[in-house]
Design a protein around this motif. Structure first.
Motif, PDB file in Angstrom:
ATOM      1  N   SER A  60       4.805   1.239   2.740  1.00  0.00           N
ATOM      2  CA  SER A  60       6.037   1.042   1.980  1.00  0.00           C
ATOM      3  C   SER A  60       7.287   1.273   2.820  1.00  0.00           C
ATOM      4  O   SER A  60       8.369   0.831   2.453  1.00  0.00           O
ATOM      5  N   ASP A  61       7.171   1.968   3.945  1.00  0.00           N
ATOM      6  CA  ASP A  61       8.310   2.169   4.842  1.00  0.00           C
ATOM      7  C   ASP A  61       8.438   1.030   5.847  1.00  0.00           C
ATOM      8  O   ASP A  61       9.368   1.010   6.648  1.00  0.00           O
ATOM      9  N   GLY A  62       7.489   0.103   5.838  1.00  0.00           N
ATOM     10  CA  GLY A  62       7.521  -1.000   6.777  1.00  0.00           C
ATOM     11  C   GLY A  62       6.799  -0.710   8.077  1.00  0.00           C
ATOM     12  O   GLY A  62       6.875  -1.492   9.016  1.00  0.00           O
ATOM     13  N   ASN A  63       6.109   0.426   8.157  1.00  0.00           N
ATOM     14  CA  ASN A  63       5.384   0.803   9.378  1.00  0.00           C
ATOM     15  C   ASN A  63       3.944   0.295   9.326  1.00  0.00           C
ATOM     16  O   ASN A  63       3.329   0.263   8.264  1.00  0.00           O
ATOM     17  N   CYS A  64       3.413  -0.053  10.488  1.00  0.00           N
ATOM     18  CA  CYS A  64       2.010  -0.433  10.571  1.00  0.00           C
ATOM     19  C   CYS A  64       1.184   0.850  10.632  1.00  0.00           C
ATOM     20  O   CYS A  64       1.457   1.733  11.451  1.00  0.00           O
ATOM     21  N   VAL A  65       0.229   0.965   9.728  1.00  0.00           N
ATOM     22  CA  VAL A  65      -0.611   2.162   9.629  1.00  0.00           C
ATOM     23  C   VAL A  65      -2.067   1.724   9.706  1.00  0.00           C
ATOM     24  O   VAL A  65      -2.447   0.694   9.139  1.00  0.00           O
ATOM     25  N   HIS A  66      -2.867   2.510  10.365  1.00  0.00           N
ATOM     26  CA  HIS A  66      -4.291   2.202  10.513  1.00  0.00           C
ATOM     27  C   HIS A  66      -4.957   2.193   9.148  1.00  0.00           C
ATOM     28  O   HIS A  66      -4.722   3.051   8.308  1.00  0.00           O
ATOM     29  N   ARG A  67      -5.791   1.208   8.917  1.00  0.00           N
ATOM     30  CA  ARG A  67      -6.539   1.134   7.658  1.00  0.00           C
ATOM     31  C   ARG A  67      -7.579   2.250   7.628  1.00  0.00           C
ATOM     32  O   ARG A  67      -8.018   2.722   8.664  1.00  0.00           O
ATOM     33  N   PRO A  68      -7.980   2.658   6.414  1.00  0.00           N
ATOM     34  CA  PRO A  68      -9.034   3.669   6.322  1.00  0.00           C
ATOM     35  C   PRO A  68     -10.271   3.235   7.105  1.00  0.00           C
ATOM     36  O   PRO A  68     -10.657   2.062   7.087  1.00  0.00           O
ATOM     37  N   SER A  69     -10.847   4.173   7.820  1.00  0.00           N
ATOM     38  CA  SER A  69     -12.041   3.869   8.617  1.00  0.00           C
ATOM     39  C   SER A  69     -12.924   5.112   8.683  1.00  0.00           C
ATOM     40  O   SER A  69     -12.650   6.115   8.046  1.00  0.00           O
ATOM     41  N   ASP A  70     -13.971   5.055   9.481  1.00  0.00           N
ATOM     42  CA  ASP A  70     -14.873   6.203   9.629  1.00  0.00           C
ATOM     43  C   ASP A  70     -14.489   7.064  10.834  1.00  0.00           C
ATOM     44  O   ASP A  70     -15.196   7.988  11.184  1.00  0.00           O
TER      45      ASP A  70
END
Length: 104
Positions: A60-70
């Protein structure tokens, strides 16, 4: 004694002729709706966001964030389904993964 009769003068008013008028139908004035102007902004337009990588999403801030992973490296929360979240805000963290099991 003689009395003179007062002189009578008559002035004829000019004849006024009127033409009977019939009311004419007048179409109501219609105006096309004016298009609304876009609100003026004093801030400069943000550049179009570039696509995030394959394992990232834009938050929502416009930042690229890593998707949930293991991978727990850099994670902020462990989701109930066992995946790790890298969310920068609590709101919506692990949504679609059963919610947050543990905050890291």
């Amino acid at each position: 004694v003689t009395t003179e009769a007062p002189a009578t003068t008559t002035s004829a008013a000019p004849a006024v002729t009127t033409v009977p008028t019939t009311p004419q139908a007048v179409a109501p004035k219609t105006t096309a709706p004016k298009p609304k102007a876009a609100p003026k902004s004093t801030a400069q337009a943000a550049p179009a966001p570039t696509a995030c990588g394959a394992d990232y999403y834009r938050n929502s801030d416009g930042n690229c964030v890593h998707r949930p992973s293991d991978n727990p490296s850099g994670a902020t929360a462990l989701c109930k389904d066992g995946s790790y979240s890298y969310s920068q805000h609590r709101s919506g963290t692990c949504s679609g993964h059963g919610g947050v099991r543990t905050w890291l």
